[in-house]
Design a protein around this motif. Structure first.
Motif, PDB file in Angstrom:
ATOM      1  N   HIS A  68     -13.918  -2.905   7.777  1.00 29.95           N
ATOM      2  CA  HIS A  68     -13.458  -3.755   6.681  1.00 29.95           C
ATOM      3  C   HIS A  68     -11.939  -3.710   6.495  1.00 29.95           C
ATOM      4  N   LYS A  71      -9.591  -6.901   6.826  1.00 26.15           N
ATOM      5  CA  LYS A  71      -9.904  -8.105   6.055  1.00 26.15           C
ATOM      6  C   LYS A  71      -8.734  -8.576   5.206  1.00 26.15           C
ATOM      7  N   SER A  72      -8.115  -7.674   4.472  1.00 26.33           N
ATOM      8  CA  SER A  72      -7.071  -8.062   3.527  1.00 26.33           C
ATOM      9  C   SER A  72      -5.878  -8.696   4.228  1.00 26.33           C
ATOM     10  N   ARG A  76      -4.510 -12.743   4.189  1.00 31.70           N
ATOM     11  CA  ARG A  76      -3.245 -13.123   3.550  1.00 31.70           C
ATOM     12  C   ARG A  76      -2.240 -13.722   4.523  1.00 31.70           C
ATOM     13  N   SER A 351      -5.115  -0.824   2.895  1.00 25.95           N
ATOM     14  CA  SER A 351      -5.429  -2.033   3.665  1.00 25.95           C
ATOM     15  C   SER A 351      -4.614  -3.235   3.184  1.00 25.95           C
ATOM     16  N   LYS A 352      -4.106  -3.158   1.974  1.00 24.43           N
ATOM     17  CA  LYS A 352      -3.314  -4.268   1.439  1.00 24.43           C
ATOM     18  C   LYS A 352      -1.865  -4.209   1.883  1.00 24.43           C
ATOM     19  N   ALA A 389       1.923  -8.083   5.933  1.00 28.74           N
ATOM     20  CA  ALA A 389       1.395  -7.327   4.793  1.00 28.74           C
ATOM     21  C   ALA A 389       2.370  -6.238   4.362  1.00 28.74           C
TER      22      ALA A 389
END
Length: 394
Positions: A68, A71-72, A76, A351-352, A389
């Motif tokens: 997962h 994903k972020s 974006r 993750s962001k 990111a």
């Protein structure tokens, strides 16, 4: 000592993307690259035309201990976002197959685009930079390179993995990670040819023969199949289908190949009724290269007319053709691997933002992280997305 807002280690795809985005936000960025010029791995990608993204890129196209994690970043900054950037720079491109996008011209266009995206007054790229020390000092990071000292509150690890060492690739990212007490998932070669031994060595005589197949590797939840071409080599197996499944293969596991993936279990029995006087090798030559068809017929031990072969033997041959197992004895290693599986553990990162939880201001992006894409532009998209990111978080 030279003071910056951000120091990026590595001027590859992820590093350049991150530097460009940070520079456009008004931050002063130093990019330290040990090679003599930026973007060397970009330049050799896609046969020199750079498979710069894949329009189908999504989390399901990546391998990681945390499926997962990607994903972020991927949400974006998407493949379409990068295509829009390419279009703004007037770079002509085409879709080759399976969503893979390539430059019509040269990979140099992508490198130049990334450099053009870096504002001259905010981004300084230093090549031939031999980093000798990295340390955390009073809430910032100090880097020594070629006798010069650089300092910034933000440090980005974008030095990639050890794949393709002749391009200067090393495990430097992992050394840095361990220095800052970040866990590293054991790296191994990915998107790499597989080598054969034992009885499978007999297939080396087919070196240079290629055919469309369905290749399958991995056990349990890792089991994954790809419908692409396989290539026999003097060392074993390669081609897109094999490179893809190599990421899912582990030592002492077999891989299977369906040479005629559209054929059902009864196809040879049915052909026996329709064409009893045809030989198996004749039938196989209709869909496969002659040398491969002959080799398979020889190994199946059926060298007579189908009408003279029992249904049981034909079913067995059909099943074998649909699930022909090979037991690789290894891979061709990092020297031939396009990317690396493993790397800085995603459990250590946001993750962001891609920031290390234990070390504020320390980031890891691109191939240095335990996120590995399929063959076909997915790894470049991860570079763009993860670099973007991180740059939004400084």
């Amino acid at each position: 000592m030279q003071q910056f807002d951000v120091i990026v280690l590595g001027a590859g795809a992820a590093g350049l993307m991150c530097a460009a985005q940070a520079g456009q936000r008004g931050l002063r960025v130093a990019v330290l690259e040990k090679a003599e010029k930026p973007g060397k791995k970009i330049l050799i990608s896609g046969g020199g035309r750079c498979n710069f993204t894949n329009i189908n890129a999504g989390p399901g196209n990546y391998l990681s201990d945390n499926p997962h994690f990607a994903k972020s970043a991927l949400a974006r900054y998407t493949a379409q976002d990068f295509v829009d950037l390419v279009n703004r720079h007037g770079i002509a491109w085409h879709e080759k197959t399976l969503g893979q996008l390539f430059c019509d011209g040269s990979a140099e266009q992508i490198v130049q685009m990334l450099l053009d995206e870096c504002p001259d007054d905010h981004v300084q790229i230093i090549c031939d930079a031999d980093v000798s020390a990295v340390e955390a000092v009073d809430g910032s990071y100090g880097v020594m390179a070629n006798g010069a000292s650089y300092r910034a509150p933000n440090l980005v690890i974008a030095t990639g993995g050890p794949s393709i060492p002749k391009m200067g690739a090393t495990g430097f990212a992992y050394d840095l990670a361990r220095q800052f007490r970040l866990k590293v998932v054991e790296p191994r070669p990915a998107l790499v040819p597989l080598t054969l031994g034992g009885d499978d060595v007999l297939f080396r005589e087919l070196s240079g023969v290629s055919a469309p197949v369905r290749a399958t590797a991995g056990a349990g939840s890792r089991k994954t199949s790809f419908d692409e071409a396989a290539l026999f080599t003097h060392k074993g197996l390669s081609g897109p289908a094999i490179l893809q499944v190599s990421s899912y293969w582990k030592s002492n596991e077999a891989i299977s190949i369906a040479f005629l993936k559209q054929a059902g279990p009864e196809w040879l029995v049915e052909l026996k009724r329709e064409r009893p006087k045809s030989a198996l090798r004749t039938i196989l030559r209709e869909d496969l290269p002659d040398r491969l068809a002959d080799a398979l017929a020889d190994r199946l031990g059926i060298d007579r007319e189908l009408g003279n072969v029992s249904d049981k033997e034909l079913r067995s041959a059909g099943e074998k053709m649909a699930n022909w197992e090979f037991l690789p004895n290894g891979t061709e290693g990092f020297a031939k691997a396009e990317v690396t599986i493993g790397g800085i553990a995603t459990s250590e990162l946001s993750s962001k933002t891609m920031e290390a939880r234990k070390s504020p201001g320390l980031y890891a992006i691109g191939e240095a992280v335990d996120v590995t894409g399929w063959l076909g532009g997915y790894n470049f998209q991860w570079a763009w997305s993860s670099g973007y990111a991180a740059a939004q978080a400084f």
